[in-house]
Write a protein that holds these residues in place. Structure first.
Motif, short mmCIF file in Angstrom:
data_model
loop_
_atom_site.label_atom_id
_atom_site.label_comp_id
_atom_site.label_asym_id
_atom_site.label_seq_id
_atom_site.Cartn_x
_atom_site.Cartn_y
_atom_site.Cartn_z
N THR A 113 0.82 -1.20 0.00
CA THR A 113 0.00 0.00 0.00
C THR A 113 0.86 1.25 0.00
OG1 THR A 113 -0.17 0.12 2.40
CG2 THR A 113 -1.83 -1.20 1.26
N MET A 114 0.36 2.29 -0.62
CA MET A 114 1.06 3.57 -0.69
C MET A 114 1.25 4.14 0.72
SD MET A 114 2.39 6.17 -2.44
CE MET A 114 1.84 6.12 -4.12
N THR A 115 0.23 4.01 1.57
CA THR A 115 0.30 4.62 2.90
C THR A 115 1.34 3.97 3.80
OG1 THR A 115 -1.57 3.25 3.60
CG2 THR A 115 -2.06 5.50 2.90
N ASP A 116 1.80 2.77 3.43
CA ASP A 116 2.87 2.15 4.21
C ASP A 116 4.12 3.03 4.23
OD1 ASP A 116 1.30 -0.02 4.74
OD2 ASP A 116 2.24 -1.34 3.27
N ALA A 117 4.37 3.72 3.13
CA ALA A 117 5.58 4.52 3.03
C ALA A 117 5.32 6.02 2.83
CB ALA A 117 6.44 4.00 1.88
N PHE A 118 4.22 6.35 2.12
CA PHE A 118 3.98 7.75 1.77
C PHE A 118 2.52 8.10 1.99
CE2 PHE A 118 7.69 6.41 -0.49
CZ PHE A 118 8.56 7.46 -0.30
N SER A 119 2.27 8.82 3.07
CA SER A 119 0.90 9.15 3.44
C SER A 119 0.27 10.17 2.49
CB SER A 119 0.85 9.67 4.88
OG SER A 119 1.68 10.82 5.00
N SER A 120 1.10 10.89 1.73
CA SER A 120 0.56 11.91 0.82
C SER A 120 -0.14 11.29 -0.39
CB SER A 120 1.67 12.83 0.32
OG SER A 120 2.54 12.13 -0.56
N GLY A 121 0.13 10.03 -0.68
CA GLY A 121 -0.48 9.37 -1.82
C GLY A 121 0.23 9.60 -3.13
N ILE A 122 1.38 10.29 -3.08
CA ILE A 122 2.19 10.54 -4.29
C ILE A 122 3.67 10.37 -3.93
CG2 ILE A 122 2.90 12.22 -6.04
CD1 ILE A 122 0.24 13.68 -5.59
N ILE A 123 4.37 9.62 -4.76
CA ILE A 123 5.83 9.55 -4.65
C ILE A 123 6.41 9.64 -6.05
CG2 ILE A 123 5.71 7.02 -4.57
CD1 ILE A 123 8.46 7.06 -3.27
N ILE A 124 7.40 10.49 -6.20
CA ILE A 124 8.10 10.60 -7.48
C ILE A 124 9.59 10.74 -7.19
CG2 ILE A 124 7.71 13.10 -7.65
CD1 ILE A 124 7.47 12.36 -10.82
N ALA A 125 10.40 9.99 -7.95
CA ALA A 125 11.83 9.99 -7.69
C ALA A 125 12.60 9.49 -8.90
CB ALA A 125 12.15 9.10 -6.49
N LYS A 126 13.88 9.86 -8.93
CA LYS A 126 14.83 9.29 -9.89
C LYS A 126 15.68 8.30 -9.10
CE LYS A 126 16.10 12.31 -13.63
NZ LYS A 126 16.05 11.40 -14.64
N ALA A 127 16.11 7.22 -9.75
CA ALA A 127 16.92 6.22 -9.04
C ALA A 127 17.79 5.46 -10.03
CB ALA A 127 16.02 5.25 -8.30
N SER A 128 18.84 4.86 -9.49
CA SER A 128 19.73 3.99 -10.25
C SER A 128 19.88 2.69 -9.49
CB SER A 128 21.10 4.63 -10.43
OG SER A 128 21.00 5.82 -11.15
N GLU A 148 -7.19 8.71 -6.25
CA GLU A 148 -7.88 9.97 -5.95
C GLU A 148 -7.09 11.21 -6.36
OE1 GLU A 148 -6.04 8.72 -1.92
OE2 GLU A 148 -7.12 7.70 -3.52
N HIS A 149 -5.79 11.05 -6.65
CA HIS A 149 -4.97 12.19 -7.07
C HIS A 149 -4.87 12.31 -8.59
CE1 HIS A 149 -3.87 13.08 -3.02
NE2 HIS A 149 -3.29 11.91 -2.84
N ILE A 150 -5.42 11.35 -9.33
CA ILE A 150 -5.32 11.37 -10.79
C ILE A 150 -6.55 12.05 -11.39
CG2 ILE A 150 -5.16 9.95 -12.88
CD1 ILE A 150 -3.73 7.84 -11.27
N ASN A 151 -6.30 12.92 -12.37
CA ASN A 151 -7.36 13.58 -13.11
C ASN A 151 -8.36 12.52 -13.58
OD1 ASN A 151 -8.65 14.30 -15.70
ND2 ASN A 151 -7.48 16.19 -15.56
N PRO A 152 -9.67 12.70 -13.32
CA PRO A 152 -10.67 11.68 -13.68
C PRO A 152 -10.64 11.24 -15.14
CG PRO A 152 -11.68 13.35 -12.29
CD PRO A 152 -10.28 13.84 -12.62
N GLU A 153 -10.36 12.18 -16.05
CA GLU A 153 -10.28 11.82 -17.48
C GLU A 153 -9.11 10.87 -17.73
OE1 GLU A 153 -9.73 13.92 -21.88
OE2 GLU A 153 -9.63 15.16 -20.08
N TYR A 154 -7.95 11.16 -17.14
CA TYR A 154 -6.79 10.30 -17.31
C TYR A 154 -7.04 8.94 -16.66
CZ TYR A 154 -4.47 14.80 -18.24
OH TYR A 154 -4.13 16.03 -18.72
N LEU A 155 -7.67 8.97 -15.50
CA LEU A 155 -7.94 7.72 -14.79
C LEU A 155 -8.84 6.81 -15.62
CD1 LEU A 155 -7.53 6.11 -12.18
CD2 LEU A 155 -9.49 7.32 -11.21
#
Length: 198
Positions: A12-27, A101-108
């Motif tokens: 679940t997203m809330t396990d790590a990020f309560s905001s419901g959004i995570i974005i990152a770059k990684a290697s 719930e954070h995604i634009n309804p049209e995109y979803l």
């Protein structure tokens, strides 16, 4: 004797990020994969995942079908699709995890209609536009103490999702060209997703 748990875990997203959004770059490399037990084991997520692979190669299994992802590819994994990373070699790229719930309804709605999607390879030029959008999202994500942080992050991530969705739409097979079994499968999955909750 203890019964072996045969169900596939849901992260679940809330396990790590309560905001419901995570974005990152990684290697990552193969050695890093050895330390990522969760990623190597089959699992589901309760959020939408978008990957942009800038360099390296990844072997991933989605719904028990294996794919090789190469540079300048994008990948979307719908919530509850079973997936795991099989192998990776000198991988670098970006990741967006976001709750519905954070995604634009049209995109979803478009993502729901198109799922399941295979990895999609893009030209380097188009991929660089997506990377610019990712950079903005990451910059806004890091500005947690600023006014309107959550709204700005959500809006910028939706711009990225809109761009990614449009890339998939350009490569989509029109419904009238789908086989009868593909139409039935797509309808069944949409009905299941709409009417069944875990």
């Amino acid at each position: 004797m203890r019964k072996k748990n045969s169900s596939i875990p849901i992260k679940t997203m809330t396990d790590a990020f309560s905001s419901g959004i995570i974005i990152a770059k990684a290697s990552f490399d193969e050695q890093d994969l050895m330390n990522l037990d969760d990623a190597r084991r089959s699992h589901r997520d309760d959020y939408h995942s978008f990957f942009l692979l800038e360099n390296g190669t990844t072997e991933i299994e989605i719904d028990f079908q294996q794919y090789t992802i190469t540079p300048y590819s994008i990948l979307y994994i719908h919530p509850h699709q079973v997936h795991r990373i099989v192998a990776m070699k000198k991988v670098g790229g970006s990741f967006l995890g976001i709750n519905s719930e954070h995604i634009n309804p049209e995109y979803l709605q478009l993502l729901e209609e198109m799922t399941p999607l295979k990895p999609l390879r893009l030209s380097e030029e188009i991929f660089s536009i997506l990377e610019t959008s990712v950079s903005l999202c990451i910059t806004l994500s890091d500005r947690k103490q600023k006014q309107l942080h959550q709204s700005l992050l959500k809006d910028s991530c939706n711009t990225l999702i809109g761009l990614l969705t449009s890339m998939y739409l350009e490569g989509a097979i029109p419904v009238d060209k789908l086989s009868r079994s593909e139409i039935i499968t797509k309808t069944f999955k949409a009905t299941l997703q709409r009417d069944f909750s875990l």
